[in-house]
Design a protein around this motif. Structure first.
Motif, PDB file in Angstrom:
ATOM      1  N   ALA A 212      34.954  33.516  18.593  1.00 54.83           N
ATOM      2  CA  ALA A 212      34.459  34.341  17.491  1.00 54.83           C
ATOM      3  C   ALA A 212      34.071  33.442  16.332  1.00 54.83           C
ATOM      4  O   ALA A 212      34.839  32.566  15.931  1.00 54.83           O
ATOM      5  CB  ALA A 212      35.530  35.337  17.050  1.00 54.83           C
ATOM      6  N   SER A 213      32.884  33.661  15.783  1.00 54.60           N
ATOM      7  CA  SER A 213      32.349  32.729  14.798  1.00 54.60           C
ATOM      8  C   SER A 213      31.837  33.443  13.543  1.00 54.60           C
ATOM      9  O   SER A 213      31.454  34.624  13.586  1.00 54.60           O
ATOM     10  CB  SER A 213      31.209  31.917  15.424  1.00 54.60           C
ATOM     11  OG  SER A 213      30.554  31.125  14.455  1.00 54.60           O
ATOM     12  N   THR A 214      31.778  32.677  12.452  1.00 57.62           N
ATOM     13  CA  THR A 214      31.200  33.204  11.227  1.00 57.62           C
ATOM     14  C   THR A 214      29.680  33.302  11.305  1.00 57.62           C
ATOM     15  O   THR A 214      29.054  33.787  10.374  1.00 57.62           O
ATOM     16  CB  THR A 214      31.578  32.319  10.023  1.00 57.62           C
ATOM     17  OG1 THR A 214      31.243  30.964  10.301  1.00 57.62           O
ATOM     18  CG2 THR A 214      33.049  32.411   9.711  1.00 57.62           C
ATOM     19  N   ASP A 215      29.078  32.863  12.403  1.00 58.82           N
ATOM     20  CA  ASP A 215      27.638  33.073  12.581  1.00 58.82           C
ATOM     21  C   ASP A 215      27.329  34.485  13.089  1.00 58.82           C
ATOM     22  O   ASP A 215      26.215  34.776  13.507  1.00 58.82           O
ATOM     23  CB  ASP A 215      27.027  32.023  13.512  1.00 58.82           C
ATOM     24  CG  ASP A 215      27.584  32.075  14.939  1.00 58.82           C
ATOM     25  OD1 ASP A 215      28.263  33.060  15.291  1.00 58.82           O
ATOM     26  OD2 ASP A 215      27.348  31.123  15.696  1.00 58.82           O
ATOM     27  N   ARG A 216      28.368  35.378  13.076  1.00 53.23           N
ATOM     28  CA  ARG A 216      28.260  36.809  13.395  1.00 53.23           C
ATOM     29  C   ARG A 216      28.229  37.098  14.893  1.00 53.23           C
ATOM     30  O   ARG A 216      27.975  38.235  15.294  1.00 53.23           O
ATOM     31  CB  ARG A 216      27.021  37.441  12.726  1.00 53.23           C
ATOM     32  CG  ARG A 216      26.949  37.240  11.227  1.00 53.23           C
ATOM     33  CD  ARG A 216      25.712  37.905  10.648  1.00 53.23           C
ATOM     34  NE  ARG A 216      25.608  37.640   9.218  1.00 53.23           N
ATOM     35  CZ  ARG A 216      24.638  38.122   8.422  1.00 53.23           C
ATOM     36  NH1 ARG A 216      23.703  38.901   8.957  1.00 53.23           N
ATOM     37  NH2 ARG A 216      24.614  37.834   7.153  1.00 53.23           N
ATOM     38  N   THR A 217      28.473  36.107  15.712  1.00 52.61           N
ATOM     39  CA  THR A 217      28.405  36.308  17.152  1.00 52.61           C
ATOM     40  C   THR A 217      29.735  35.998  17.825  1.00 52.61           C
ATOM     41  O   THR A 217      30.613  35.327  17.260  1.00 52.61           O
ATOM     42  CB  THR A 217      27.328  35.424  17.801  1.00 52.61           C
ATOM     43  OG1 THR A 217      27.750  34.047  17.748  1.00 52.61           O
ATOM     44  CG2 THR A 217      25.994  35.575  17.097  1.00 52.61           C
ATOM     45  N   LEU A 218      29.863  36.492  19.061  1.00 50.61           N
ATOM     46  CA  LEU A 218      30.957  36.128  19.961  1.00 50.61           C
ATOM     47  C   LEU A 218      30.322  35.551  21.214  1.00 50.61           C
ATOM     48  O   LEU A 218      29.424  36.166  21.801  1.00 50.61           O
ATOM     49  CB  LEU A 218      31.802  37.337  20.330  1.00 50.61           C
ATOM     50  CG  LEU A 218      32.506  38.069  19.185  1.00 50.61           C
ATOM     51  CD1 LEU A 218      31.903  39.461  19.020  1.00 50.61           C
ATOM     52  CD2 LEU A 218      34.005  38.172  19.450  1.00 50.61           C
ATOM     53  N   SER A 219      30.756  34.371  21.610  1.00 49.69           N
ATOM     54  CA  SER A 219      30.249  33.776  22.840  1.00 49.69           C
ATOM     55  C   SER A 219      31.273  33.970  23.955  1.00 49.69           C
ATOM     56  O   SER A 219      32.477  33.845  23.740  1.00 49.69           O
ATOM     57  CB  SER A 219      29.942  32.292  22.649  1.00 49.69           C
ATOM     58  OG  SER A 219      31.095  31.562  22.292  1.00 49.69           O
ATOM     59  N   HIS A 240      27.884  42.627  14.858  1.00 54.25           N
ATOM     60  CA  HIS A 240      28.509  42.566  13.539  1.00 54.25           C
ATOM     61  C   HIS A 240      27.506  42.073  12.510  1.00 54.25           C
ATOM     62  O   HIS A 240      26.658  41.226  12.803  1.00 54.25           O
ATOM     63  CB  HIS A 240      29.725  41.646  13.567  1.00 54.25           C
ATOM     64  CG  HIS A 240      30.921  42.243  14.245  1.00 54.25           C
ATOM     65  ND1 HIS A 240      31.608  43.323  13.726  1.00 54.25           N
ATOM     66  CD2 HIS A 240      31.557  41.912  15.407  1.00 54.25           C
ATOM     67  CE1 HIS A 240      32.611  43.630  14.529  1.00 54.25           C
ATOM     68  NE2 HIS A 240      32.600  42.799  15.553  1.00 54.25           N
ATOM     69  N   SER A 241      27.621  42.588  11.291  1.00 53.14           N
ATOM     70  CA  SER A 241      26.705  42.205  10.218  1.00 53.14           C
ATOM     71  C   SER A 241      27.263  41.105   9.335  1.00 53.14           C
ATOM     72  O   SER A 241      26.608  40.674   8.381  1.00 53.14           O
ATOM     73  CB  SER A 241      26.367  43.428   9.361  1.00 53.14           C
ATOM     74  OG  SER A 241      27.540  43.969   8.766  1.00 53.14           O
ATOM     75  N   ASP A 242      28.472  40.633   9.660  1.00 49.09           N
ATOM     76  CA  ASP A 242      29.078  39.515   8.929  1.00 49.09           C
ATOM     77  C   ASP A 242      29.898  38.699   9.923  1.00 49.09           C
ATOM     78  O   ASP A 242      29.956  39.012  11.107  1.00 49.09           O
ATOM     79  CB  ASP A 242      29.954  40.034   7.789  1.00 49.09           C
ATOM     80  CG  ASP A 242      30.079  39.043   6.640  1.00 49.09           C
ATOM     81  OD1 ASP A 242      29.852  37.822   6.889  1.00 49.09           O
ATOM     82  OD2 ASP A 242      30.409  39.450   5.516  1.00 49.09           O
ATOM     83  N   GLY A 243      30.515  37.639   9.434  1.00 48.54           N
ATOM     84  CA  GLY A 243      31.256  36.748  10.317  1.00 48.54           C
ATOM     85  C   GLY A 243      32.341  37.458  11.119  1.00 48.54           C
ATOM     86  O   GLY A 243      32.963  38.406  10.644  1.00 48.54           O
ATOM     87  N   VAL A 244      32.566  36.975  12.346  1.00 50.17           N
ATOM     88  CA  VAL A 244      33.586  37.561  13.211  1.00 50.17           C
ATOM     89  C   VAL A 244      34.859  36.736  13.069  1.00 50.17           C
ATOM     90  O   VAL A 244      34.855  35.531  13.313  1.00 50.17           O
ATOM     91  CB  VAL A 244      33.124  37.597  14.680  1.00 50.17           C
ATOM     92  CG1 VAL A 244      34.138  38.366  15.516  1.00 50.17           C
ATOM     93  CG2 VAL A 244      31.749  38.246  14.795  1.00 50.17           C
ATOM     94  N   ARG A 245      35.925  37.397  12.674  1.00 49.07           N
ATOM     95  CA  ARG A 245      37.162  36.701  12.323  1.00 49.07           C
ATOM     96  C   ARG A 245      38.201  36.702  13.443  1.00 49.07           C
ATOM     97  O   ARG A 245      39.059  35.825  13.503  1.00 49.07           O
ATOM     98  CB  ARG A 245      37.759  37.356  11.063  1.00 49.07           C
ATOM     99  CG  ARG A 245      39.022  36.713  10.538  1.00 49.07           C
ATOM    100  CD  ARG A 245      38.766  35.317  10.074  1.00 49.07           C
ATOM    101  NE  ARG A 245      39.961  34.687   9.528  1.00 49.07           N
ATOM    102  CZ  ARG A 245      40.930  34.133  10.248  1.00 49.07           C
ATOM    103  NH1 ARG A 245      40.860  34.142  11.561  1.00 49.07           N
ATOM    104  NH2 ARG A 245      41.954  33.558   9.666  1.00 49.07           N
ATOM    105  N   ALA A 246      38.137  37.701  14.354  1.00 50.10           N
ATOM    106  CA  ALA A 246      39.172  37.825  15.382  1.00 50.10           C
ATOM    107  C   ALA A 246      38.588  38.413  16.654  1.00 50.10           C
ATOM    108  O   ALA A 246      37.640  39.200  16.615  1.00 50.10           O
ATOM    109  CB  ALA A 246      40.315  38.716  14.879  1.00 50.10           C
ATOM    110  N   ALA A 247      39.159  38.019  17.801  1.00 52.14           N
ATOM    111  CA  ALA A 247      38.720  38.543  19.095  1.00 52.14           C
ATOM    112  C   ALA A 247      39.892  38.501  20.073  1.00 52.14           C
ATOM    113  O   ALA A 247      40.683  37.564  20.059  1.00 52.14           O
ATOM    114  CB  ALA A 247      37.555  37.732  19.640  1.00 52.14           C
TER     115      ALA A 247
END
Length: 276
Positions: A212-219, A240-247
């Motif tokens: 999970a990244s602040t580039d708004r994506t999950l790889s 997501h429209s903002d950074g992803v903090r947790a997954a």
């Protein structure tokens, strides 16, 4: 079994939590550098209670119980990581020079990983407190494909595989790496994320990894380690429209939860990548 709903009233900003294997205790770490051991339900002869474990000079970034019931590890940004028993007695400590940005205990409780401000990853024998390996992310044997956007390349997130043989790390500069815990060698790396990798999780069978990244994506990645190390990207989740903090994966590996600074929680069906 009974579900107990309760709340701690405190002026502290909580940064980290951990639940004991038997479900009877919760460890709490705060922005101020304090950590508590909380018994939320109590017993017939003892009411709910909390015990202050430590007052560190810097914030507590991680609380994690040993799955074998050997205590709880508390990691502070100062670089001091302590093991406490269920009564709050300090049993052991290790120190990462110059402070830490993260800490993770392996699933079998035998290896402790600390990520430092000194750009180094340290792997410790958790049962003895001895240092096993000191490595720098620059030791990766593959070529980093993205430019350095953070000059220090510090590690931000860590996650052990369920079998405790592998450690995934995510950096402030977007680098994702997979380390061999036994040898301390980096066996794979990728630089396709644009910004900080805030969180990592393996599926319960260890074959899937999410970043999970602040580039708004999950790889999403498929991991094979039966004959060598093969890591293959299987998808990128956007929504997501903002950074992803947790997954976090569910137990089946078919669903994924994500939490973002856009104030939403995403539920993803991984069979088709749909946000439901």
């Amino acid at each position: 079994q009974h579900l107990v709903c309760c709340k701690i009233q405190s002026s502290e900003h909580v940064l980290s939590l951990g639940w004991s294997p038997n479900g009877r205790q919760i460890a709490i770490g705060s922005l101020s550098g304090r950590a508590w051991l909380w018994n939320p339900t109590g017993s017939e002869n003892q009411p709910p209670s909390s015990k202050l474990l430590l007052r560190d000079s810097q914030r507590v970034v991680a609380c994690q119980f040993d799955a074998r019931g050997h205590g709880v590890w508390i990691g502070a940004e100062s670089g001091i990581v302590r093991l406490f028993d269920e009564h709050g007695t300090e049993l052991r400590r290790v120190e990462h020079p110059d402070g830490i940005t993260g800490m993770q205990l392996s699933s079998n409780g035998q290896v402790l990983a600390t990520a430092g401000r000194d750009q180094r990853l340290r792997l410790w024998d958790a049962d003895r407190g001895h240092l096993r390996h000191v490595v720098r992310p620059a030791r990766a044997t593959t070529t980093d494909v993205s430019p350095r956007r953070w000059p220090n390349g510090r590690i931000h997130s860590l996650e052990f595989s369920p079998d405790s043989r592998w450690l995934a790390t995510g950096c402030f500069d977007g680098q994702l790496r997979l380390w061999d815990v036994r040898s301390g060698d980096c066996r794979w790396s990728d630089g396709s994320h644009q910004w900080i990798i805030y969180d990592l999780d393996f599926s319960s069978d260890g074959t899937q990894l999410v970043a999970a990244s602040t580039d708004r994506t999950l790889s999403l990645w498929r991991v094979r380690t039966d004959s060598g190390v093969v890591v293959r990207r299987t998808g990128t989740l956007r929504g997501h429209s903002d950074g992803v903090r947790a997954a976090e994966f569910d137990d089946t590996g078919a669903w994924l939860l994500s939490g973002s600074w856009d104030k939403t929680v995403g539920l993803w069906r991984l069979s088709d990548g749909a946000l439901v």
